[in-house]
Write a protein that holds these residues in place. Sequence first.
Motif, PDB file in Angstrom:
ATOM      1  N   GLU A  41     -33.959 -11.898 -46.248  1.00 54.74           N
ATOM      2  CA  GLU A  41     -34.757 -11.429 -45.117  1.00 54.74           C
ATOM      3  C   GLU A  41     -36.086 -10.833 -45.568  1.00 54.74           C
ATOM      4  O   GLU A  41     -37.108 -10.983 -44.904  1.00 54.74           O
ATOM      5  N   GLY A  64     -35.499 -23.214 -28.955  1.00 55.01           N
ATOM      6  CA  GLY A  64     -35.374 -21.962 -29.677  1.00 55.01           C
ATOM      7  C   GLY A  64     -34.043 -21.289 -29.390  1.00 55.01           C
ATOM      8  O   GLY A  64     -33.354 -21.622 -28.414  1.00 55.01           O
ATOM      9  N   ARG A  81     -31.338 -18.649 -28.043  1.00 49.90           N
ATOM     10  CA  ARG A  81     -31.323 -17.945 -26.769  1.00 49.90           C
ATOM     11  C   ARG A  81     -31.197 -16.434 -26.897  1.00 49.90           C
ATOM     12  O   ARG A  81     -31.732 -15.691 -26.086  1.00 49.90           O
ATOM     13  N   HIS A  82     -30.481 -15.979 -27.914  1.00 53.82           N
ATOM     14  CA  HIS A  82     -30.162 -14.556 -27.965  1.00 53.82           C
ATOM     15  C   HIS A  82     -30.650 -13.867 -29.236  1.00 53.82           C
ATOM     16  O   HIS A  82     -30.191 -12.768 -29.554  1.00 53.82           O
ATOM     17  N   SER A  83     -31.555 -14.478 -29.975  1.00 53.55           N
ATOM     18  CA  SER A  83     -32.072 -13.863 -31.196  1.00 53.55           C
ATOM     19  C   SER A  83     -33.464 -14.405 -31.485  1.00 53.55           C
ATOM     20  O   SER A  83     -33.919 -15.345 -30.832  1.00 53.55           O
ATOM     21  N   ARG A  84     -34.112 -13.806 -32.483  1.00 53.52           N
ATOM     22  CA  ARG A  84     -35.473 -14.232 -32.818  1.00 53.52           C
ATOM     23  C   ARG A  84     -35.503 -15.561 -33.561  1.00 53.52           C
ATOM     24  O   ARG A  84     -36.505 -16.270 -33.519  1.00 53.52           O
ATOM     25  N   GLY A  85     -34.432 -15.891 -34.244  1.00 50.63           N
ATOM     26  CA  GLY A  85     -34.403 -17.132 -35.010  1.00 50.63           C
ATOM     27  C   GLY A  85     -33.000 -17.702 -35.065  1.00 50.63           C
ATOM     28  O   GLY A  85     -32.021 -17.017 -34.776  1.00 50.63           O
ATOM     29  N   HIS A  86     -32.910 -18.968 -35.430  1.00 58.14           N
ATOM     30  CA  HIS A  86     -31.609 -19.618 -35.572  1.00 58.14           C
ATOM     31  C   HIS A  86     -30.854 -18.987 -36.744  1.00 58.14           C
ATOM     32  O   HIS A  86     -31.459 -18.543 -37.727  1.00 58.14           O
ATOM     33  N   CYS A  87     -29.521 -18.946 -36.667  1.00 57.93           N
ATOM     34  CA  CYS A  87     -28.706 -18.356 -37.728  1.00 57.93           C
ATOM     35  C   CYS A  87     -28.819 -19.182 -39.014  1.00 57.93           C
ATOM     36  O   CYS A  87     -29.097 -20.377 -38.981  1.00 57.93           O
ATOM     37  N   ASN A 102     -40.860 -22.043 -37.045  1.00 54.87           N
ATOM     38  CA  ASN A 102     -40.920 -21.747 -35.607  1.00 54.87           C
ATOM     39  C   ASN A 102     -40.171 -22.780 -34.747  1.00 54.87           C
ATOM     40  O   ASN A 102     -40.729 -23.349 -33.805  1.00 54.87           O
ATOM     41  N   SER A 103     -38.919 -23.020 -35.086  1.00 54.09           N
ATOM     42  CA  SER A 103     -38.061 -23.947 -34.327  1.00 54.09           C
ATOM     43  C   SER A 103     -38.637 -25.361 -34.268  1.00 54.09           C
ATOM     44  O   SER A 103     -38.494 -26.053 -33.265  1.00 54.09           O
TER      45      SER A 103
END
Length: 223
Positions: free
Chosen positions: A81, A128, A130-136, A162-163
Amino acid sequence: MGWRFRADWFVPEVRTIVTSLATGTAIPACRAKLLGAARATNGVGINEAMNDLRALFVAAEQPVDIDALQSLAEGWAEVAEAAAPVSCTDVYTGLVTHAHFQRRIHEVSTLGPESTGSHALAIIRLPGPRHSRGHCWTLLARLGEAVKGQLHGTGSMAMYQNSAVHILFPLGERNLSRLLGCKAVLEALEDGTLSPARMMFYPLPAAGAPASATPIVAGQDPR
């Protein structure tokens, strides 16, 4: 299996893990976490790091310790991170970094008149999270493997940001077909989590020429 570079074995974090297995005790969570952190620091992706630990259990003829695997992933994620890239490879996806991708575009664009029209840029835009800033990170690892598998042998280079998957590729009917296949494979990941995707093509200008402002959407004639 795993461990692409033999020199990576001879680090304290590996010694503590092997010692635990050799003495027949469970791997402490703190030791597995330190190993994950060390692998992230050295620029190793999460997919490779987890495969490394699985390979160790196979070599030791023991069942995979799921708790140890989870702790390794946690240690890797905490370091990744905040860590700056240490190579031209993105640790999450295994694709190239943004800086490396930009440099390659610059190189191709300045090859001279003989290269004009030889390459193009494709961008596969994904929904993108739905429930976080980025994909897991698990999905990103699978995304990277899928892209590399689909584009293997095409001479293409891919980056995730960026997705969206950005792909620099040599123009050709076969490569265009492989790109459409790549889009379809990404849409099928995680039961359609990345569907629907939208792919656009951008001509790559020669040196000194203005960039095209109008993308060519997948399904149109890209010529």
